[in-house]
Design a protein around this motif. Structure first.
Motif, PDB file in Angstrom:
ATOM      1  N   ALA A 465       0.845  -1.196   0.000  1.00  0.00           N
ATOM      2  CA  ALA A 465       0.000   0.000   0.000  1.00  0.00           C
ATOM      3  C   ALA A 465       0.884   1.251   0.000  1.00  0.00           C
ATOM      4  CB  ALA A 465      -0.915   0.008   1.217  1.00  0.00           C
ATOM      5  N   PRO A 466       0.436   2.344  -0.625  1.00  0.00           N
ATOM      6  CA  PRO A 466       1.226   3.583  -0.588  1.00  0.00           C
ATOM      7  C   PRO A 466       1.398   4.080   0.844  1.00  0.00           C
ATOM      8  CG  PRO A 466      -0.442   3.685  -2.314  1.00  0.00           C
ATOM      9  CD  PRO A 466      -0.745   2.458  -1.502  1.00  0.00           C
ATOM     10  N   LEU A 467       2.620   4.419   1.185  1.00  0.00           N
ATOM     11  CA  LEU A 467       2.947   4.839   2.541  1.00  0.00           C
ATOM     12  C   LEU A 467       2.707   6.332   2.737  1.00  0.00           C
ATOM     13  CD1 LEU A 467       6.318   2.893   2.977  1.00  0.00           C
ATOM     14  CD2 LEU A 467       4.139   2.342   4.061  1.00  0.00           C
ATOM     15  N   ARG A 468       2.504   6.691   3.980  1.00  0.00           N
ATOM     16  CA  ARG A 468       2.453   8.095   4.375  1.00  0.00           C
ATOM     17  C   ARG A 468       3.757   8.422   5.102  1.00  0.00           C
ATOM     18  NH1 ARG A 468      -3.621   8.181   7.079  1.00  0.00           N
ATOM     19  NH2 ARG A 468      -4.802   7.758   5.142  1.00  0.00           N
ATOM     20  N   PRO A 473       8.626   9.565  14.253  1.00  0.00           N
ATOM     21  CA  PRO A 473       7.556   8.734  14.813  1.00  0.00           C
ATOM     22  C   PRO A 473       6.750   9.431  15.893  1.00  0.00           C
ATOM     23  CG  PRO A 473       9.714   7.975  15.551  1.00  0.00           C
ATOM     24  CD  PRO A 473       9.956   8.975  14.482  1.00  0.00           C
ATOM     25  N   ASP A 474       7.350  10.378  16.617  1.00  0.00           N
ATOM     26  CA  ASP A 474       6.609  11.091  17.647  1.00  0.00           C
ATOM     27  C   ASP A 474       5.926  12.346  17.113  1.00  0.00           C
ATOM     28  OD1 ASP A 474       8.973  12.313  17.103  1.00  0.00           O
ATOM     29  OD2 ASP A 474       9.399  12.895  19.179  1.00  0.00           O
ATOM     30  N   GLY A 480       7.003  14.890   6.299  1.00  0.00           N
ATOM     31  CA  GLY A 480       8.439  14.727   6.192  1.00  0.00           C
ATOM     32  C   GLY A 480       8.753  13.570   5.272  1.00  0.00           C
ATOM     33  N   TRP A 481       9.950  13.025   5.420  1.00  0.00           N
ATOM     34  CA  TRP A 481      10.342  11.918   4.548  1.00  0.00           C
ATOM     35  C   TRP A 481      11.020  10.778   5.320  1.00  0.00           C
ATOM     36  CZ3 TRP A 481      15.525  10.626   4.434  1.00  0.00           C
ATOM     37  CH2 TRP A 481      16.404  11.570   4.981  1.00  0.00           C
ATOM     38  N   LYS A 482      11.364  10.971   6.559  1.00  0.00           N
ATOM     39  CA  LYS A 482      12.167   9.986   7.264  1.00  0.00           C
ATOM     40  C   LYS A 482      11.354   8.811   7.770  1.00  0.00           C
ATOM     41  CE  LYS A 482      16.031   8.499   8.974  1.00  0.00           C
ATOM     42  NZ  LYS A 482      17.037   7.921   8.048  1.00  0.00           N
ATOM     43  N   TRP A 483      10.168   9.046   8.296  1.00  0.00           N
ATOM     44  CA  TRP A 483       9.374   7.997   8.933  1.00  0.00           C
ATOM     45  C   TRP A 483       8.203   7.632   8.043  1.00  0.00           C
ATOM     46  CZ3 TRP A 483      10.974   5.113  12.765  1.00  0.00           C
ATOM     47  CH2 TRP A 483      10.065   4.282  13.426  1.00  0.00           C
ATOM     48  N   ALA A 484       7.986   6.341   7.836  1.00  0.00           N
ATOM     49  CA  ALA A 484       6.926   5.842   6.962  1.00  0.00           C
ATOM     50  C   ALA A 484       5.872   5.126   7.786  1.00  0.00           C
ATOM     51  CB  ALA A 484       7.500   4.898   5.911  1.00  0.00           C
ATOM     52  N   ILE A 485       4.607   5.387   7.446  1.00  0.00           N
ATOM     53  CA  ILE A 485       3.473   4.787   8.146  1.00  0.00           C
ATOM     54  C   ILE A 485       2.532   4.198   7.103  1.00  0.00           C
ATOM     55  CG2 ILE A 485       1.522   5.199   9.681  1.00  0.00           C
ATOM     56  CD1 ILE A 485       3.039   7.558  10.836  1.00  0.00           C
ATOM     57  N   GLU A 490      -5.235  -3.126   8.461  1.00  0.00           N
ATOM     58  CA  GLU A 490      -4.931  -4.536   8.664  1.00  0.00           C
ATOM     59  C   GLU A 490      -3.428  -4.794   8.741  1.00  0.00           C
ATOM     60  OE1 GLU A 490      -6.771  -6.735   5.599  1.00  0.00           O
ATOM     61  OE2 GLU A 490      -8.834  -6.224   6.192  1.00  0.00           O
ATOM     62  N   CYS A 491      -2.650  -3.906   8.180  1.00  0.00           N
ATOM     63  CA  CYS A 491      -1.191  -4.068   8.208  1.00  0.00           C
ATOM     64  C   CYS A 491      -0.596  -3.281   9.370  1.00  0.00           C
ATOM     65  CB  CYS A 491      -0.585  -3.611   6.881  1.00  0.00           C
ATOM     66  SG  CYS A 491       1.218  -3.610   6.835  1.00  0.00           S
ATOM     67  N   GLY A 492      -0.707  -1.950   9.306  1.00  0.00           N
ATOM     68  CA  GLY A 492      -0.236  -1.108  10.388  1.00  0.00           C
ATOM     69  C   GLY A 492       1.275  -1.023  10.535  1.00  0.00           C
ATOM     70  N   TRP A 493       2.025  -1.354   9.471  1.00  0.00           N
ATOM     71  CA  TRP A 493       3.483  -1.280   9.596  1.00  0.00           C
ATOM     72  C   TRP A 493       3.941   0.164   9.612  1.00  0.00           C
ATOM     73  CZ3 TRP A 493       7.357   0.860   6.581  1.00  0.00           C
ATOM     74  CH2 TRP A 493       8.668   0.500   6.933  1.00  0.00           C
ATOM     75  N   GLU A 494       4.928   0.455  10.402  1.00  0.00           N
ATOM     76  CA  GLU A 494       5.584   1.744  10.386  1.00  0.00           C
ATOM     77  C   GLU A 494       7.041   1.554  10.764  1.00  0.00           C
ATOM     78  OE1 GLU A 494       4.770   4.613  13.516  1.00  0.00           O
ATOM     79  OE2 GLU A 494       3.419   3.153  14.457  1.00  0.00           O
ATOM     80  N   GLY A 495       7.868   2.402  10.209  1.00  0.00           N
ATOM     81  CA  GLY A 495       9.298   2.286  10.468  1.00  0.00           C
ATOM     82  C   GLY A 495      10.067   3.302   9.660  1.00  0.00           C
ATOM     83  N   ASP A 496      11.374   3.233   9.772  1.00  0.00           N
ATOM     84  CA  ASP A 496      12.251   4.122   9.018  1.00  0.00           C
ATOM     85  C   ASP A 496      12.069   3.890   7.521  1.00  0.00           C
ATOM     86  OD1 ASP A 496      15.024   4.742   7.663  1.00  0.00           O
ATOM     87  OD2 ASP A 496      15.012   5.862   9.548  1.00  0.00           O
TER      88      ASP A 496
END
Length: 654
Positions: A465-468, A473-474, A480-485, A490-496
């Motif tokens: 899925a396209p990330l935001r 993270p806080d 921005g561009w550093k943190w992806a959500i 159903e997935c809920g992945w987030e990270g660098d």
């Protein structure tokens, strides 16, 4: 000595090159021991003779007709031309003779023909690109339309796989010519003059009548025998004598390698030999990989890598959390050197516009300083490329990977992102890192494959899925561009962002490994395009966290205190002579120790490159003894959860 390398099953021959210095020699005719200055002089006379013959050949055949004849691969009788350049030129009748009164043997002419033939063959590709760009010249050279891009790729042979940066750079070259002359050039030979002849001896074109090299019994040295002139312009064959030069082999040359005649160059007042050697290595595979290392490029975080595994049922899982190679300090130093380089060039141009003979001395000093700064920049880039490539290959070895997947960013250009960001992008050494990575990985049978970079940082590695993208993270509401959500509930992945990119690259490579091809020109492995059906399988399957169900005790409970006692010496220090007044007793840290080199900050900001250079730069790396490693940092590999350390609370002597 046999030059054929015996190979076992599952092995392939690999030819590499190592550098060495020629410091001394012995004239076999007179028995005179030659110093480094005498060796440099003798080699210089031979190099000058070859360079003069090469220049004559290039001047005669630097045109489109002769280059096309050589590139056709057949002679006038329809026979196929040999692969050796000097043999192909002789088949075509392109020969050269030395100046009147100068005696050279046929092997000297061979080296000149080999060097000229390689230059003429290499210009064919540039000529085809320039011809295609001129044939499909756009209405606005600064911005092509989609139809104009398709037209220029169709006009260039193999243009469908040609990086757009190559077409843009050739377009800028044509535009510059048009501004100077008011018209378009006819071909690349009008755009470019005759190439500058390098001062070197291609001994690969010679036989034992001109040179030979043999390895000594201990295997750590080699004896290079060459026939060199005894005067600048030899008048007879007696002016050529054999010179035996001992060469210390670099430790990178294996003991079972077969060494070949080197290419001898004169650079920096020294005679340098590029020793070619062939040795057996494990074969690399294009497909059939189960563990792969994905590598994502960055700026402050130069490399973000991680391993992924392809299971029998088609699932792809990530192995660990990955690692990063940060080079913010190195890039900041590189940026400062570029600023100095630009200021020196501005001063040189100013002196040239003044045209004052009294400023020639200052202009000479500036030219020497420009050369030194250029060498510093080149050495810094080489050190960064070697360190990053070595680190990435070590990560692949630690993970047990058999392939490394890289983004193919050859078409990425620095533009439209601001002056600072464009400068940082243009200073990256991705090409050097990739070449050195292929060189190191080939020694241990690891394949290096480039994959298309499309949407590697834009889509979620778990559900596509396209990330935001957010700033941190806080701070989920700040763009921005550093943190992806991932917006998929159903997935809920987030990270660098970079951590998600290497997962996408590794998964894409494992899913598309059947589409791996080998480029004929370079021999590099590449996946050229993305197939939708295969891309749908290129997802990382999240592994559920497992917990221990049986929570029964397996040993005594360790005592825990809120404030553990400090570590102190458990026994008194041994008796020593009475110290001088004021000295601390034994068992304590000495107070006269000099300060250790400061380590660079672990979390360097993204604006490190923008450090103003108005104030005097205070060196903190090399001046304190830390050198290059003060500025480059690598996180250790974490392919699996580490075992608990049972000695963490055990005391130790200070």
């Amino acid at each position: 000595m046999s030059r054929k390398l015996p190979l076992a099953e599952g092995e392939a021959s690999r030819t590499a090159c190592a550098r060495a210095l020629i410091r001394s020699g012995v004239d076999e005719k007179t028995g005179e021991v030659l110093t480094d200055a005498a060796v440099l002089e003798r080699f210089g006379w031979c190099v000058d003779l070859v360079a003069e013959l090469t220049s004559t050949l290039l001047a005669e055949h630097w045109n489109a007709a002769d280059v096309n004849v050589l590139a056709s691969g057949v002679d006038a009788g329809g026979r196929r031309l040999p692969s050796n350049a000097w043999m192909a030129l002789r088949r075509l009748g392109w020969t050269v003779t030395p100046a009147e009164g100068v005696k050279v043997n046929d092997r000297i002419v061979r080296m000149a023909q080999e060097q000229a033939g390689r230059a003429l063959r290499s210009v064919k590709w540039r000529a085809d690109v320039a011809a295609g760009v001129l044939a499909a010249w756009p209405a606005d050279p600064g911005k092509r339309t989609r139809e104009e891009w398709d037209a220029v790729r169709d006009a260039v042979p193999g243009g469908e796989h040609l990086p757009s940066s190559v077409i843009r750079s050739r377009t800028r070259q044509v535009v510059s010519f048009e501004h100077r002359h008011g018209r378009l050039p006819s071909d690349v030979f009008e755009l470019e003059g005759e190439p500058r002849v390098a001062r070197m001896l291609l001994l690969a074109a010679c036989d034992r009548q001109q040179g030979a090299i043999e390895r000594t019994d201990d295997g750590r040295r080699a004896l290079l025998r060459l026939k060199l002139p005894t005067r600048p312009s030899p008048q007879k064959y007696a002016d050529w004598t054999w010179v035996a030069c001992p060469v210390t082999l670099p430790p990178t040359i294996p003991a079972n390698a077969v060494i070949h005649l080197p290419t001898v160059r004169i650079a920096g007042g020294k005679v340098r030999a590029d020793l070619a050697y062939t040795h057996p290595v494990p074969k690399t595979r294009r497909s059939g990989h189960t563990v792969a290392l994905g590598v994502d490029w960055g700026l402050n975080t130069l490399l973000s890598v991680g391993a992924a595994r392809l299971h029998d049922d088609g699932r792809i899982t990530a192995l660990g959390t990955g690692a990063q190679f940060r080079a913010s300090g190195v890039l900041a130093k590189q940026y400062r050197l570029r600023r100095i380089f630009e200021r020196l060039h501005a001063k040189t141009d100013h002196y040239a516009r003044l045209a004052d003979p009294a400023l020639d001395g200052r202009a000479g000093v500036l030219a020497e300083e420009i050369r030194r700064v250029s060498e510093r920049r080149s050495h810094l880039n080489d050190a960064l490329a070697r360190g990053a490539a070595r680190w990435a290959v070590d990560q692949a070895i630690a993970a047990g990977a058999t392939v490394i997947y890289l983004e193919d960013l050859r078409s990425m250009e620095a533009g439209g992102m601001g002056r600072t960001h464009n400068t940082r992008l243009s200073q990256t050494v991705r090409g050097q890192i990739a070449d050195r990575m292929r060189h190191l990985a080939a020694e241990i049978g690891i394949a290096v494959v480039t994959v298309p970079p499309r949407n590697t940082s834009k889509h979620c590695p778990h559900c596509l899925a396209p990330l935001r993208h957010r700033k941190a993270p806080d701070r989920p509401s700040v763009s921005g561009w550093k943190w992806a959500i991932c917006p998929n509930t159903e997935c809920g992945w987030e990270g660098d962002r970079d951590q998600g990119a290497w997962r996408r690259i590794a998964a894409r490579g494992l899913a598309h490994q059947s589409k791996t091809a080998v480029e004929r020109s370079t021999g590099a492995m590449v996946i050229r395009s993305v197939v939708d059906t295969m891309e749908a399988k290129a997802v990382i399957t999240a592994t559920p966290k497992t917990s221990r169900t049986d929570r029964s005790k397996t040993g005594p409970t360790r005592p825990s205190t809120n404030r553990p006692a400090p570590r102190r010496r458990g026994v008194p220090s041994p008796a020593r002579p009475t110290p001088r007044a004021g000295q601390r007793p034994g068992g304590h840290a000495p107070t006269d120790r000099t300060r250790l080199p400061r380590a660079a900050h672990r979390h360097q900001g993204v604006t490190t490159i923008n450090t103003p250079t108005t104030s005097r730069h205070r060196p903190q790396g090399a001046a304190l003894g830390a050198g290059f490693h003060l500025h480059a940092h690598a996180s250790p590999p974490r392919w699996a959860e580490p075992a608990p350390d049972l000695t963490v609370r055990m005391g130790s002597l200070s």
